[in-house]
Design a protein around this motif. Structure first.
Motif, PDB file in Angstrom:
ATOM      1  N   MET A   1       0.823  -1.203   0.000  1.00  0.00           N
ATOM      2  CA  MET A   1       0.000   0.000   0.000  1.00  0.00           C
ATOM      3  C   MET A   1       0.862   1.259   0.000  1.00  0.00           C
ATOM      4  SD  MET A   1      -3.136  -0.686  -0.180  1.00  0.00           S
ATOM      5  CE  MET A   1      -4.268  -2.041  -0.029  1.00  0.00           C
TER       6      MET A   1
ATOM      7  N   PHE B   1       2.165   2.863  -3.233  1.00  0.00           N
ATOM      8  CA  PHE B   1       1.285   3.644  -4.107  1.00  0.00           C
ATOM      9  C   PHE B   1       1.372   5.136  -3.776  1.00  0.00           C
ATOM     10  CE2 PHE B   1      -0.977  -0.481  -4.361  1.00  0.00           C
ATOM     11  CZ  PHE B   1      -0.914  -0.630  -5.737  1.00  0.00           C
ATOM     12  N   TYR B   2       1.850   5.447  -2.567  1.00  0.00           N
ATOM     13  CA  TYR B   2       1.869   6.847  -2.138  1.00  0.00           C
ATOM     14  C   TYR B   2       3.219   7.503  -2.325  1.00  0.00           C
ATOM     15  CZ  TYR B   2      -2.656   5.690  -0.152  1.00  0.00           C
ATOM     16  OH  TYR B   2      -3.954   5.289  -0.009  1.00  0.00           O
TER      17      TYR B   2
ATOM     18  N   ARG C   1      -9.814  -4.718  11.288  1.00  0.00           N
ATOM     19  CA  ARG C   1     -10.238  -3.323  11.250  1.00  0.00           C
ATOM     20  C   ARG C   1      -9.107  -2.402  11.688  1.00  0.00           C
ATOM     21  NH1 ARG C   1     -15.600  -2.282  11.589  1.00  0.00           N
ATOM     22  NH2 ARG C   1     -15.840  -4.349  10.765  1.00  0.00           N
TER      23      ARG C   1
ATOM     24  N   LEU D   1      -6.871  -1.994   8.813  1.00  0.00           N
ATOM     25  CA  LEU D   1      -7.432  -1.116   7.786  1.00  0.00           C
ATOM     26  C   LEU D   1      -7.314   0.354   8.179  1.00  0.00           C
ATOM     27  CD1 LEU D   1     -10.638  -3.072   6.712  1.00  0.00           C
ATOM     28  CD2 LEU D   1      -8.693  -2.516   5.276  1.00  0.00           C
ATOM     29  N   VAL D   2      -7.570   0.624   9.458  1.00  0.00           N
ATOM     30  CA  VAL D   2      -7.446   2.014   9.930  1.00  0.00           C
ATOM     31  C   VAL D   2      -5.987   2.458   9.810  1.00  0.00           C
ATOM     32  CG1 VAL D   2      -7.630   3.519  11.949  1.00  0.00           C
ATOM     33  CG2 VAL D   2      -9.461   1.913  11.449  1.00  0.00           C
TER      34      VAL D   2
ATOM     35  N   ARG E   1      -3.818   1.324   7.743  1.00  0.00           N
ATOM     36  CA  ARG E   1      -3.549   1.451   6.307  1.00  0.00           C
ATOM     37  C   ARG E   1      -4.023   2.810   5.808  1.00  0.00           C
ATOM     38  NH1 ARG E   1      -5.358   2.737   1.575  1.00  0.00           N
ATOM     39  NH2 ARG E   1      -7.344   1.686   1.696  1.00  0.00           N
ATOM     40  N   ALA E   2      -5.183   3.256   6.313  1.00  0.00           N
ATOM     41  CA  ALA E   2      -5.756   4.521   5.847  1.00  0.00           C
ATOM     42  C   ALA E   2      -5.009   5.722   6.413  1.00  0.00           C
ATOM     43  CB  ALA E   2      -7.229   4.583   6.230  1.00  0.00           C
TER      44      ALA E   2
ATOM     45  N   ILE F   1     -12.057   9.153   4.838  1.00  0.00           N
ATOM     46  CA  ILE F   1     -13.489   8.883   4.944  1.00  0.00           C
ATOM     47  C   ILE F   1     -13.661   7.509   5.586  1.00  0.00           C
ATOM     48  CG2 ILE F   1     -15.668   8.686   3.688  1.00  0.00           C
ATOM     49  CD1 ILE F   1     -14.324  10.358   1.453  1.00  0.00           C
ATOM     50  N   LEU F   2     -14.263   7.474   6.758  1.00  0.00           N
ATOM     51  CA  LEU F   2     -14.407   6.216   7.489  1.00  0.00           C
ATOM     52  C   LEU F   2     -15.885   5.864   7.606  1.00  0.00           C
ATOM     53  CD1 LEU F   2     -11.902   6.929  10.424  1.00  0.00           C
ATOM     54  CD2 LEU F   2     -11.392   5.986   8.187  1.00  0.00           C
ATOM     55  N   ASP F   3     -16.237   4.699   7.087  1.00  0.00           N
ATOM     56  CA  ASP F   3     -17.637   4.265   7.142  1.00  0.00           C
ATOM     57  C   ASP F   3     -17.778   3.210   8.233  1.00  0.00           C
ATOM     58  OD1 ASP F   3     -20.210   3.529   6.704  1.00  0.00           O
ATOM     59  OD2 ASP F   3     -19.874   2.607   4.747  1.00  0.00           O
ATOM     60  N   GLU F   4     -18.416   3.584   9.336  1.00  0.00           N
ATOM     61  CA  GLU F   4     -18.616   2.694  10.482  1.00  0.00           C
ATOM     62  C   GLU F   4     -17.344   1.946  10.866  1.00  0.00           C
ATOM     63  OE1 GLU F   4     -22.065   0.328  10.630  1.00  0.00           O
ATOM     64  OE2 GLU F   4     -23.208   1.625   9.305  1.00  0.00           O
TER      65      GLU F   4
ATOM     66  N   ARG G   1     -23.888   4.700  12.843  1.00  0.00           N
ATOM     67  CA  ARG G   1     -25.237   4.772  13.425  1.00  0.00           C
ATOM     68  C   ARG G   1     -25.137   4.712  14.951  1.00  0.00           C
ATOM     69  NH1 ARG G   1     -27.379  -0.260   9.985  1.00  0.00           N
ATOM     70  NH2 ARG G   1     -25.384  -1.286   9.770  1.00  0.00           N
TER      71      ARG G   1
ATOM     72  N   LYS H   1     -33.430   8.877   6.047  1.00  0.00           N
ATOM     73  CA  LYS H   1     -34.012   8.575   4.739  1.00  0.00           C
ATOM     74  C   LYS H   1     -33.389   9.428   3.624  1.00  0.00           C
ATOM     75  CE  LYS H   1     -38.285   6.718   6.515  1.00  0.00           C
ATOM     76  NZ  LYS H   1     -39.733   6.778   6.584  1.00  0.00           N
ATOM     77  N   GLY H   2     -32.085   9.530   3.674  1.00  0.00           N
ATOM     78  CA  GLY H   2     -31.365  10.223   2.605  1.00  0.00           C
ATOM     79  C   GLY H   2     -31.404  11.731   2.687  1.00  0.00           C
TER      80      GLY H   2
END
Lengths: 146, 469
Positions: free
Chosen positions: A4, A7-8, A45, A48-49, A51-52, A61-64, A97, A114-115
């Motif tokens: 990874m 790539f940077y 996880r 992954l964190v 790595r980011a 941008i972290l999704d849950e 959430r 609801k968006g």
């Protein structure tokens, strides 16, 4: 991590620093040498964190990031995110959430139902506005089920 | 009896039969592949049988004396269709002219002195008569390559009636428009036969390998959700696509090389065992692989594998996991399997126009067509075939790259949803459409299902796990 990091940057020194940083963030120690399919969900996880964040991006941008994790791993990941945002000025856009997690980590919050955006502000502003003890209560009041 | 066995067995059977992928696999082989292959073999054998029963050849009588006429009469009595020419000086062009004039593949020459030698043989058994037999090998249909067997039988019968070894047959082969003197056509046909079987089988395995590798590599990325991580990298998406394609191709090539070596060793050991004289001097026959052969075959194989890989990547992108990806690419297998097996036995040029067109249209049949065409010295078919497959490959790659450039790569799913109860249940709850490609925007589930507990199976599955950028 090395894959990874390449790539940077092309610089060997930077790559090695990134790997060290990732090892530090993940806190996996000797287990880093093991294959990832032997890792638990929480360990993956953390990897992954790491790595980011290892490339110290301007925006992450972290999704849950703590979804489905046990208390210890969730705590570790939240602390890492907070620390990184504070120490390196990395901007974090986080979706979750878990309202208590959001309250604990975030400076500004946008509630989406609801968006559609239904409320926004700092945790304190929102709590005061909706006269609630915590963000979970705020959300329920905003959405209108309570 | 084991307790609860019957109940469990029923559950297993129901589960297996409800899986449309298994049903599809079970029905493709018996109801499609076998009948098609049976038809192909039947056609190939029928055409070969016809050519054997209607054995016809030109007899060039340069002797024109008593025994030559006796011999010709004997051949005719065996049921062979004999065209007679007298006093013809044979050379390359004359032979080819006669072959096309009478539309035959075999020429028998009775040389001057034939009758005299037979008469002398009665006094001196060391003196023998001989005939020259030329076989033109113009087709790669393995059942058509009859070699020189019929004439051997005829001469043996004639000898039995007169005296042992009174007539010998000197055999020559006409291949790629040239006479190869004293080269037994049976040997040449053996070489062609082995080449026209080994090459297609190798190509078949190579294509199967590469398709499997590409599909699995793509499906693993989706199954383990690592594709999302890859797509967040600061690199062009085409880099990921080409990385996958070329990587799969290299692995497939390595597998193919290993396979070819293993297969060659196997064939060699078989050949050495059955007949030590089987392997002749291939370069002198013009059958040894030279630069252009390798070049054409290599290019054709390269573009075909690339098209198969692009197709496999596109198909597997619609699968959520490895198992579905394997089932999906299974759709392509008959397209590889049928032309390869058909063309292994049949020369494409002998097929009816419609079938020929179908085989030329399928890109995966071109390496086999090329491998057979170059044996016969035809380089135009490989060039046109390669151009056609290149066009196909470019089209596939264009579609693959367009597909990769969108978010559909993460969310698209091809679902077989005709039978399973859970799918029907899902359909009712989520109000999703009928069978087919379903593309979901992963924002949508939130809109359709109000809480995580109520979320629908398929939608939840399509929704990526936490994505960390």
């Amino acid at each position: 991590m090395e894959f990874m990091a390449k790539f940077y940057t092309k610089d060997e020194k930077d790559i090695s620093e990134m790997i060290k940083e990732a090892a530090r963030i993940s806190g996996l120690g000797e287990r880093l040498k093991d294959k990832t399919n032997t890792y638990s969900k929480g360990m993956k996880r953390r990897l992954l964190v790491a790595r980011a964040l290892m490339s110290k991006p301007k925006l992450a941008i972290l999704d849950e990031p703590t979804g489905g994790l046990d208390v210890i791993h969730s705590y570790y990941i939240r602390e890492t995110i907070r620390k990184y945002a504070r120490e390196y000025g990395v901007m974090i856009l986080l979706s979750s959430r878990d309202m208590l997690e959001v309250e604990h980590i975030c400076d500004r919050i946008v509630l989406i139902n609801k968006g559609k955006v239904v409320a926004e502000g700092t945790p304190r502003e929102l709590k005061e506005k909706f006269e609630s003890k915590n963000l979970e209560e705020v959300f329920v009041k905003v959405v209108g089920f309570a | 009896m084991l307790k609860g066995f019957r109940n469990f067995l029923l559950k297993e059977l129901k589960e297996l039969l409800r899986d449309p992928k298994i049903l599809l696999g079970m029905s493709i082989v018996p109801f499609i592949l076998f009948p098609v292959l049976g038809g192909i073999m039947n056609y190939a054998m029928q055409s070969a049988e016809e050519s054997v029963t209607k054995m016809s050849f030109v007899v060039i009588n340069n002797d024109c004396e008593e025994w030559s006429y006796v011999f010709i009469k004997f051949l005719s009595s065996l049921g062979a269709n004999v065209f007679i020419e007298e006093n013809v000086e044979l050379n390359n062009n004359k032979l080819l002219e006669l072959l096309s004039k009478y539309n035959v593949t075999q020429i028998l020459e009775i040389p001057k002195g034939f009758s005299m030698n037979i008469t002398t043989h009665v006094k001196d058994s060391n003196i023998m008569a001989f005939v020259r037999f030329y076989v033109h090998i113009a087709t790669t249909n393995v059942f058509d390559i009859t070699g020189s067997l019929p004439i051997d039988t005829a001469v043996a019968q004639f000898n039995r009636a007169l005296a042992p070894d009174i007539i010998n047959v000197k055999k020559s082969t006409i291949i790629k428009g040239e006479i190869k003197h004293n080269v037994d056509p049976t040997t040449v046909s053996g070489v062609i036969m082995s080449q026209s079987i080994i090459m297609p089988i190798t190509i078949l395995i190579l294509l199967f390998y590469s398709i499997q590798i590409a599909a699995i590599s793509m499906a693993i990325e989706k199954e383990e959700k690592t594709l999302e991580t890859l797509l967040t990298l600061p690199i062009d998406r085409l880099t990921i696509l080409f990385g996958k394609l070329i990587g799969s191709m290299i692995i497939a090539a390595v597998g193919a090389v290993a396979y070819i070596i293993g297969y060659a060793c196997f064939m060699q050991s078989l050949i050495n065992r059955t007949s030590p004289n089987f392997v002749t001097d291939l370069p002198s026959l013009g059958l040894a692989p030279h630069f252009w052969v390798i070049y054409f075959l290599g290019t054709s194989l390269f573009v075909t594998i690339l098209s198969a890989l692009a197709l496999a990547v596109i198909l597997s992108a619609f699968a959520g996991d490895v198992r579905s990806a394997q089932s999906l690419v299974g759709i392509v297998y008959p397209m590889i399997f049928i032309p390869t097996f058909a063309l292994m036995y049949i020369d494409i040029n002998t097929l009816p126009y419609a079938l020929k067109l179908i085989f030329y249209t399928i890109p995966f049949s071109h390496p086999t067509i090329t491998s057979k065409a170059i044996i016969m010295g035809d380089y135009i078919t490989p060039v046109l075939g390669t151009l056609y497959v290149s066009f196909f490959t470019l089209a596939f790659m264009y579609v693959a790259s367009r597909f990769f450039a969108t978010e559909k790569i993460l969310t698209s799913k091809l679902k077989f949803r005709w039978f399973t109860k859970s799918d029907n249940f899902e359909k009712q709850r989520c109000g999703s459409g009928a069978a087919g490609i379903r593309t979901q925007d992963f924002q949508r589930p939130r809109l359709e299902c109000s809480t995580p507990q109520q979320s629908c199976g398929a939608i939840d599955h399509a929704r990526p796990r936490p994505l960390v950028v």
